[in-house]
Write an enzyme that holds these catalytic residues in place. Sequence first.
Site, PDB file in Angstrom:
ATOM      1  N   ASP A  58       0.821  -1.224   0.000  1.00 14.58           N
ATOM      2  CA  ASP A  58       0.000   0.000   0.000  1.00 14.58           C
ATOM      3  C   ASP A  58       0.853   1.272   0.000  1.00 14.58           C
ATOM      4  O   ASP A  58       0.318   2.371   0.030  1.00 14.58           O
ATOM      5  CB  ASP A  58      -1.010  -0.001   1.161  1.00 14.58           C
ATOM      6  CG  ASP A  58      -0.379  -0.182   2.535  1.00 14.58           C
ATOM      7  OD1 ASP A  58       0.732  -0.730   2.614  1.00 14.58           O
ATOM      8  OD2 ASP A  58      -1.007   0.222   3.530  1.00 14.58           O
ATOM      9  N   HIS A  59       2.177   1.103  -0.051  1.00 13.81           N
ATOM     10  CA  HIS A  59       3.057   2.279  -0.108  1.00 13.81           C
ATOM     11  C   HIS A  59       3.924   2.315  -1.367  1.00 13.81           C
ATOM     12  O   HIS A  59       4.577   3.305  -1.638  1.00 13.81           O
ATOM     13  CB  HIS A  59       3.954   2.358   1.138  1.00 13.81           C
ATOM     14  CG  HIS A  59       3.165   2.628   2.382  1.00 13.81           C
ATOM     15  ND1 HIS A  59       3.166   3.849   3.015  1.00 13.81           N
ATOM     16  CD2 HIS A  59       2.310   1.833   3.084  1.00 13.81           C
ATOM     17  CE1 HIS A  59       2.350   3.805   4.056  1.00 13.81           C
ATOM     18  NE2 HIS A  59       1.824   2.585   4.126  1.00 13.81           N
ATOM     19  N   HIS A 106      -3.432   7.664   6.965  1.00 15.38           N
ATOM     20  CA  HIS A 106      -3.258   6.218   6.993  1.00 15.38           C
ATOM     21  C   HIS A 106      -4.337   5.570   7.857  1.00 15.38           C
ATOM     22  O   HIS A 106      -4.084   4.717   8.703  1.00 15.38           O
ATOM     23  CB  HIS A 106      -1.854   5.822   7.497  1.00 15.38           C
ATOM     24  CG  HIS A 106      -1.453   4.440   7.081  1.00 15.38           C
ATOM     25  ND1 HIS A 106      -1.664   3.333   7.868  1.00 15.38           N
ATOM     26  CD2 HIS A 106      -0.896   3.957   5.944  1.00 15.38           C
ATOM     27  CE1 HIS A 106      -1.230   2.254   7.248  1.00 15.38           C
ATOM     28  NE2 HIS A 106      -0.761   2.612   6.076  1.00 15.38           N
TER      29      HIS A 106
HETATM   30 ZN   LIG Z   1       3.113  -0.822   6.378  1.00 13.24          ZN
END
Ligand SMILES: [Zn+2]
Length: 301
Positions: free
Chosen positions: A64-65, A268
């Site tokens: 997810d990054h 986040h």
């Molecule tokens: Zn992470």
Amino acid sequence: MRLTVLGCYAATPRTLTNPTSQVLQINNHMVLIDCGEGTQVELRRHKIKFSRINHIFISHLHGDHFFGLPGFISTMRLLGREKELHVYGPKGIKEAITLLLKLGDSWTNYPLLFHELSSKESELVFEDTKISVTTIPLDHRIYTNGFLFREKVGKRKLNIAATEEYGIDKAYYQNIKNGKDITLDNVEVIKNSELTFDPPKPKSYAFCSDTIYDESLASKIKDVDVLYHESTFLESEAELATKTKHATAMQAAKVAKAANVKTLVLGHYSTRYKSIELFKEEASTIFENVLLADDGKSFDF
Ligand SMILES: [Zn+2]
């Protein structure tokens, strides 16, 4: 300094939310921080020119990054990029990306330069006359860094009214902006402070995601203007936060307070919560100046 949040939700892309990615405009630089899926679409949606991005900072290798990065790199090739593109990220990122490019027989036709990180200590990873970037080692399930972006002090600003009053030729303006005094007719010395204003105070931005709550983080980001600190959970899930090496909104606020930052930006978010306003409510009980990141939101600092 302008921060545009392209995505700020944890875990997976969803219909209306994106995983982590941000664009930071700082002292003429435009840098990309993390590159979750959907980054390209969001860049286009916000009319941010791909070609303006020359430096990409990746915090860690959870999908997810950084799952948006191979696509972004490939698109740059299709757009005919010729300039260097610099990628800063954990050791292994070069192998991951180059394997994908190799298997697709789609090497870039521009210089793609990786700066792999493995130190557990903070290190300077980029510097020029405009900005510096240092890593902020974080404690997450895998090797992770935040990044601290600092503007350099700019040149002094001309006081046009004063230079005109003394009849100073424009040819001297550059010297004056560089801080020099001026001598008129070889006799009278005009102090630089009479001809200029102080440059704007340099701004700073600390990006800290993902990380477990760690109050010692505060000493590394003391007095920054803006802190983006992850707040995946609320205090009701504090145990889960610790177990997954994430933080709560209240913990993010504690770090902001201990570091004496001016503004805390939360993000986040786990998608389990009904409203992200809950994060602000919780953090605000500890720290006053809390902003909520959200996809598509821009902040000017
Ligand atoms: Zn992470």
